[in-house]
Design an enzyme around this catalytic site. Structure first.
Site, PDB file in Angstrom:
ATOM      1  N   SER A 249      32.508  20.743  41.657  1.00 32.34           N
ATOM      2  CA  SER A 249      31.054  20.782  41.538  1.00 32.34           C
ATOM      3  C   SER A 249      30.457  19.423  41.915  1.00 32.34           C
ATOM      4  O   SER A 249      30.648  18.955  43.028  1.00 32.34           O
ATOM      5  CB  SER A 249      30.668  21.218  40.127  1.00 32.34           C
ATOM      6  OG  SER A 249      29.313  21.599  40.064  1.00 32.34           O
TER       7      SER A 249
ATOM      8  N   ASP B 279      29.075  32.253  44.036  1.00 29.68           N
ATOM      9  CA  ASP B 279      28.759  31.071  43.234  1.00 29.68           C
ATOM     10  C   ASP B 279      27.246  30.941  43.069  1.00 29.68           C
ATOM     11  O   ASP B 279      26.520  30.721  44.038  1.00 29.68           O
ATOM     12  CB  ASP B 279      29.331  29.829  43.916  1.00 29.68           C
ATOM     13  CG  ASP B 279      29.223  28.582  43.049  1.00 29.68           C
ATOM     14  OD1 ASP B 279      28.448  28.583  42.073  1.00 29.68           O
ATOM     15  OD2 ASP B 279      29.928  27.602  43.368  1.00 29.68           O
TER      16      ASP B 279
ATOM     17  N   HIS C 274      31.777  30.031  40.548  1.00 34.54           N
ATOM     18  CA  HIS C 274      31.789  28.569  40.626  1.00 34.54           C
ATOM     19  C   HIS C 274      33.107  27.952  40.149  1.00 34.54           C
ATOM     20  O   HIS C 274      33.442  26.843  40.532  1.00 34.54           O
ATOM     21  CB  HIS C 274      30.630  28.009  39.797  1.00 34.54           C
ATOM     22  CG  HIS C 274      30.350  26.561  40.019  1.00 34.54           C
ATOM     23  ND1 HIS C 274      30.192  26.005  41.282  1.00 34.54           N
ATOM     24  CD2 HIS C 274      30.195  25.532  39.138  1.00 34.54           C
ATOM     25  CE1 HIS C 274      29.952  24.708  41.178  1.00 34.54           C
ATOM     26  NE2 HIS C 274      29.951  24.399  39.888  1.00 34.54           N
TER      27      HIS C 274
END
Length: 402
Positions: free
Chosen positions: A177, A227, A259
């Site tokens: 991320s 995602d 994600h």
């Protein structure tokens, strides 16, 4: 899903496993130089990579692993909070290393399964925490670069389990991320980094542009098709497009995934780990045998883009790699326990050396008899190079230890 040249910078596109694959002939000169240096002066040498496939990559790998915490004496870097080091216990050093940082409001534990997996395949892995759970990608970039300093110093720390066992020229970064965005920024800041693995990366769409992602470091980008935190169209796809054509790059979007799909090497039915390891073996460790493994889209991909091209490799295990007057045989091959080296034209100064695939000399000796038995009982399973030499010539051959 169709992807056009106008929207992406790429030379190989697979939008579905059954789709047609197109590969442009863009050979990476840096990777080629590494290969040539490893092969030395042997004319006509062709690396032997059989029988390596994605299916042959196991989880865990062939090495046993151990770990230790920063609190055991490792440097306490100011730009990150806490570290765990995973390393192989029965592999042959020196080892390449990778540092991995988590994402926004996420603890070190969210990406730690990468540690034992990569270590079991011979790569020292450092997972770190952040000074604040709310650190932005720039702060996570700083954390990665600071952790590289810390793991490098383990090579000279007397009480470290890795004292003298690290190749400090082979360092990679990864992150999830915002950590994945930070890994990209780390490569921009330090181009001596050998590889980047961006796990569903996130960067601010307001500031992300081609200049922000211009670097020469080979980058592997994972994304999840569904995602909602870092939608591929706004993040992973953009990162891939802005990374220069001259940089080796790969985008693997996992079908019907979210994600967290790349937080664990088992993501995408295990193909996340297999592709990541192949990327790191190729660009971090310098083992081009793994290069072909990244060219074909796994069955769990919904999008697969790359500009990578691979050198041709040999398939014959017992092929003598250079013509000369030595004329020798090595058998059995593959083997375990011992091998026999049979030399027809033995000279007074004939010697041999055995080298691992990462270029480390394992053993060497003078040959005094036509048939020499070499003990390989303590060699980890894998592929090795035997170099037979006289003052005027040399021959090389690959062999496998079971």
């Amino acid at each position: 899903m169709n992807v056009s040249e106008d929207s992406f910078d790429y030379s190989y596109v697979t939008t579905h496993p059954s789709a047609h694959n197109t590969v442009r002939n863009m050979f990476n000169k840096v990777t080629y130089l590494v290969l040539v240096l490893f092969l030395g002066n042997t004319v006509g040498y062709s690396q032997n990579c059989a029988p390596l496939t994605l299916d042959s990559i196991s989880n865990p790998g062939i090495y046993t692993t151990a770990s230790y915490l920063e609190s055991s004496g490792m440097r306490n870097g100011p730009d990150y909070a806490g570290a765990t080091v995973y390393y192989p216990t029965n592999a042959t050093p020196p080892f390449a290393s990778i540092v991995i940082v988590p994402g926004f409001v996420s603890a070190q534990s969210t990406i730690q399964t990468w540690g034992p997996f990569l270590a079991s395949h011979g790569i020292v892995t450092v997972t770190i925490g952040t000074n604040s759970l709310f650190d932005d990608p720039i702060a996570r970039k700083d954390a990665l670069l600071d952790a590289i300093v810390s793991i490098s110093r383990e090579n000279t720390r007397t009480s470290s389990p890795l004292n003298g066992d690290l190749d400090t020229t082979k360092m990679a970064v990864a992150g999830w991320s915002m950590g994945g965005g930070g890994a990209q920024l780390a490569a921009v800041a330090d181009t001596t980094i050998k590889a980047v693995v961006a796990l569903c990366p996130w960067l601010s769409t307001a500031t992300t542009n081609a200049a922000a992602l211009t670097h020469p470091v080979p980058v592997l980008i994972f994304s999840g098709e569904l995602d909602g935190v870092a939608p591929p169209a706004l993040h992973a796809d953009v990162h891939y497009g802005f990374t220069p054509r001259t940089t080796n790059k790969l985008l693997f979007e996992v079908d019907n995934a979210g994600h967290n799909v790349a937080n664990n090497p088992i993501g995408g039915q295990g193909f996340v780990g297999k592709i990541a390891l192949s990327w790191l073996k190729q660009y971090l460790v310098g083992d081009s045998c793994y290069c072909p493994l990244v060219l074909n889209a796994p069955s769990t991909s919904s999008k697969y883009l790359t500009n990578v091209s691979c050198p041709v490799t040999a398939t014959s295990l017992n092929k003598v790699e250079k013509a000369s007057s030595l004329s020798f045989q090595l058998h059995p091959n593959p083997s375990k326990g011992k091998i026999q080296l049979e030399v027809e034209n033995l000279g007074a100064q004939t010697t041999y050396e055995i080298i691992s695939l990462n270029g480390v000399k394992i053993s060497q000796d003078r040959i005094q008899d036509r048939i020499t038995t070499i003990n390989i009982n303590n060699f980890p399973s894998g592929m090795y190079l035997l170099n037979l030499m006289t003052p005027k010539s040399s021959e090389r051959i690959r062999f496998i230890v079971l």
